[in-house]
Design an enzyme around this catalytic site. Structure first.
Site, short mmCIF file in Angstrom:
data_model
loop_
_atom_site.label_atom_id
_atom_site.label_comp_id
_atom_site.label_asym_id
_atom_site.label_seq_id
_atom_site.Cartn_x
_atom_site.Cartn_y
_atom_site.Cartn_z
N HIS A 102 0.82 -1.22 0.00
CA HIS A 102 0.00 0.00 0.00
C HIS A 102 0.85 1.27 0.00
CE1 HIS A 102 -3.17 2.76 1.86
NE2 HIS A 102 -3.82 2.20 0.85
N LYS A 108 3.36 4.40 -1.19
CA LYS A 108 3.49 5.32 -2.32
C LYS A 108 4.83 6.02 -2.18
CE LYS A 108 -1.15 4.89 -1.75
NZ LYS A 108 -1.81 4.35 -0.55
N ASP A 127 17.20 10.11 -7.98
CA ASP A 127 18.64 10.33 -7.80
C ASP A 127 19.07 10.32 -6.34
OD1 ASP A 127 18.91 10.46 -10.51
OD2 ASP A 127 19.10 12.64 -10.62
N HIS A 134 -8.77 11.58 1.35
CA HIS A 134 -7.95 10.37 1.34
C HIS A 134 -6.63 10.58 2.08
CE1 HIS A 134 -5.52 7.10 -0.70
NE2 HIS A 134 -6.65 6.45 -0.45
N LYS A 163 -3.74 11.02 4.90
CA LYS A 163 -3.42 10.36 6.16
C LYS A 163 -2.36 11.22 6.85
CE LYS A 163 -3.74 7.07 2.65
NZ LYS A 163 -5.15 6.81 2.64
N ASP A 178 0.75 19.88 18.02
CA ASP A 178 1.43 20.94 18.79
C ASP A 178 2.33 21.86 17.95
OD1 ASP A 178 0.20 19.93 21.02
OD2 ASP A 178 1.97 18.88 21.77
#
Length: 526
Positions: free
Chosen positions: A264, A266, A271, A444, A446, A451
């Protein structure tokens, strides 16, 4: 000559009938039919089958009860096994748990130890130790959180890195194209979903040009994630363009617990000193090229500098596992192709969460942030399907006077998952947690913002599959310049969201409560 309408319909019907998902579904259905036929055909032996099945179910319950899974996940399997003792144990053997062969598990864990292999490079171990010392001087709480990530996920905290927060998929797409155009040595892409369309086709044209110019271009995607978005043999298509490709956990038309473990993550690495991670896949809904569920709100972070080494190692270790190879990691050391030093922008620690080590790294990082917060905790998540530990942490924080806010979607991508998400609202709102639903469409993202000092951007949803069964990744950040920007983006998103009140939670009809209650019982399986 233009094809007539009848020919076009025939071709579409042919493609539909022979689509990989249809064939796989037919194969799985055939297996279930064969099992049923065998039971009917050998009904005189049913008493033996019944005895064996009950034994398997009892063994499965004992195994589940004594393994290291989260208690809620255990209950979600034990209940259906007890309700269906004849088939429950067999279903668990086929679909339950997180099982790979002992050999594969040892091999994957040994490759993940390659993160620890960075300590064989003197310049990195020296920098990691110095960063740890400086972090402890600033904050014992931050140092303890960082040390947990280093010991369990294997990556240390880095300085010499800048973090750029990207508040929308369109922004990430634009910045990613700009950086891809500058690539001179290698490009690594690892995504759960890749879909042909405006976003991927544009990126692919850049990758083709770079591959022809001699750049080492590699693409890794999850087979189940791309089941409906890419042709069955897309790997060959990419390789014919000079792009190295591998497919994570190829989907087989058999009932197997291997379906549980998906990639899952991404990740984009360019480089060795440019890296992207976050919730954004390479598909058009993520850049609002078409309104799949209204406006799609997602986020990412662009890292520039030494911390990209963590993303590089994540990619290479999983690539080696899938391909059966072993890289010379010294070729990808941070700074090898970096044109110059990057000014310090706080402490940045990319980390991965593997389902094979029985350690919920993502959940623990989130819990640490909640438990150590002094003023506020702002969370965005598409799914809110959480363990008792997470409920307790959020409620305790709110009851202690902290400003705890969560933004979830108003539009559902999966109605049953959205129903379970809403089932958790009342207990949280009652404790003082403020929950908002993103009314323009689907969120979508996350993210955790705490603080004005801590931030996490990554792929880890607040649901059981993401926390316990998938390969995930994220970037933990402390005192980075982008964290106040994350707070401002959260507040701007909240401004177009609808707050969930306790009165609304309590007005939910009894029938809806029952449906949600039943679904929630099986939430860890969703």
């Amino acid at each position: 000559m233009k094809p007539n309408k009848k020919e076009t319909i025939t071709k579409k019907l042919f493609r539909l009938l022979f689509h990989r998902m249809v064939l796989v579904g037919a194969a799985i259905l055939a297996q279930l039919v064969i099992l049923l036929v065998m039971l009917l055909r050998f009904e005189e032996y049913f008493v033996y089958f019944y005895g064996i099945s009950i034994t398997i179910s009892v063994a499965a319950v004992l195994y589940i009860n004594n393994n290291r899974s989260n208690p809620a996940y255990k209950i979600a399997w034990i209940i259906p096994i007890l309700l269906m003792p004849v088939f429950g144990g067999i279903i668990y053997l086929m679909l339950g748990g997180n099982r790979v062969s002992a050999r594969e598990r040892r091999r994957m864990l040994s490759l993940e130890k390659s993160f620890e292999g960075i300590h064989s490079f003197d310049q990195i171990i020296a920098a990691a130790e110095e960063n740890s010392r400086l972090l402890r001087e600033l904050s014992a709480d931050a140092a303890n959180q960082s040390e947990y990530i280093r010991r369990i996920a294997g990556t240390p905290a880095f300085r010499g890195t800048s973090a750029e927060y990207l508040p929308l998929g369109e922004v990430k797409f634009r910045r990613m194209l700009e950086e891809l155009e500058k690539a001179e040595h290698y490009i690594f892409l690892e995504y759960f979903i890749i879909q042909e369309g405006e976003m991927w086709d544009t990126i692919l044209r850049v990758l083709e040009r770079k591959a022809r110019a001699g750049v080492d271009v590699r693409v890794m995607y999850d087979d189940l994630g791309c089941m409906l978005t890419l042709p069955a043999h897309y790997k060959r298509v990419l390789e014919e363009k000079g792009i190295r490709c591998c497919v994570f956990n190829p989907f087989l038309p058999i009932l197997s617990s291997r379906l549980n473990n998906r990639d899952h993550r991404k990740i984009c690495v360019i480089d060795g000193y440019i890296g992207f991670t976050g919730g954004i896949n390479l598909a058009d809904e993520y850049i609002n090229a078409y309104p799949k569920h209204g406006h799609w709100k997602d986020t990412a972070v662009l890292l520039r500098g030494e911390a990209v080494w963590g993303l590089t190692m994540m990619f290479l270790s999983l690539w080696d596992y899938v391909q059966g190879t072993e890289e010379d990691y010294s070729l990808y050391l941070p700074g090898r192709y970096q044109p110059g030093p990057v000014p310090d922008d706080g402490f940045i620690q990319p980390f991965t969460d593997s389902p094979l080590d029985d350690e919920p790294v993502g959940e623990t990082v989130y819990l640490n942030l909640i438990n150590k917060a002094d003023r506020y905790v702002y969370i965005t998540t598409p799914y809110l399907i959480i363990s008792n530990e997470m409920i307790t942490a959020l409620c305790t924080a709110a009851k202690s006077g902290l400003d705890v806010r969560i933004i979830t979607p108003h539009a559902a991508d999966k109605w049953y998952v959205h129903a379970v998400t809403r089932a958790y609202y009342e207990v949280l709102v009652e404790a003082g947690v403020r929950i908002f639903e993103y009314t323009p469409g689907f969120i979508h993202a996350k993210t955790f913002t705490v603080d004005d000092e801590y931030g996490v951007v990554g792929t880890i949803n607040l649901d059981f599959r993401s926390l316990y069964l998938h390969f995930e990744c994220a970037a933990w950040m402390y005192r980075c310049g982008c964290i106040p920007q994350m707070r401002e983006d959260f507040l701007a998103t909240q401004a177009v969201s609808q707050e969930v009140t306790l009165a609304e939670c309590r007005r939910v009809p009894a029938v809806v409560r029952v449906v949600r209650g039943v679904l929630r019982m099986f939430a860890p399986l969703m």
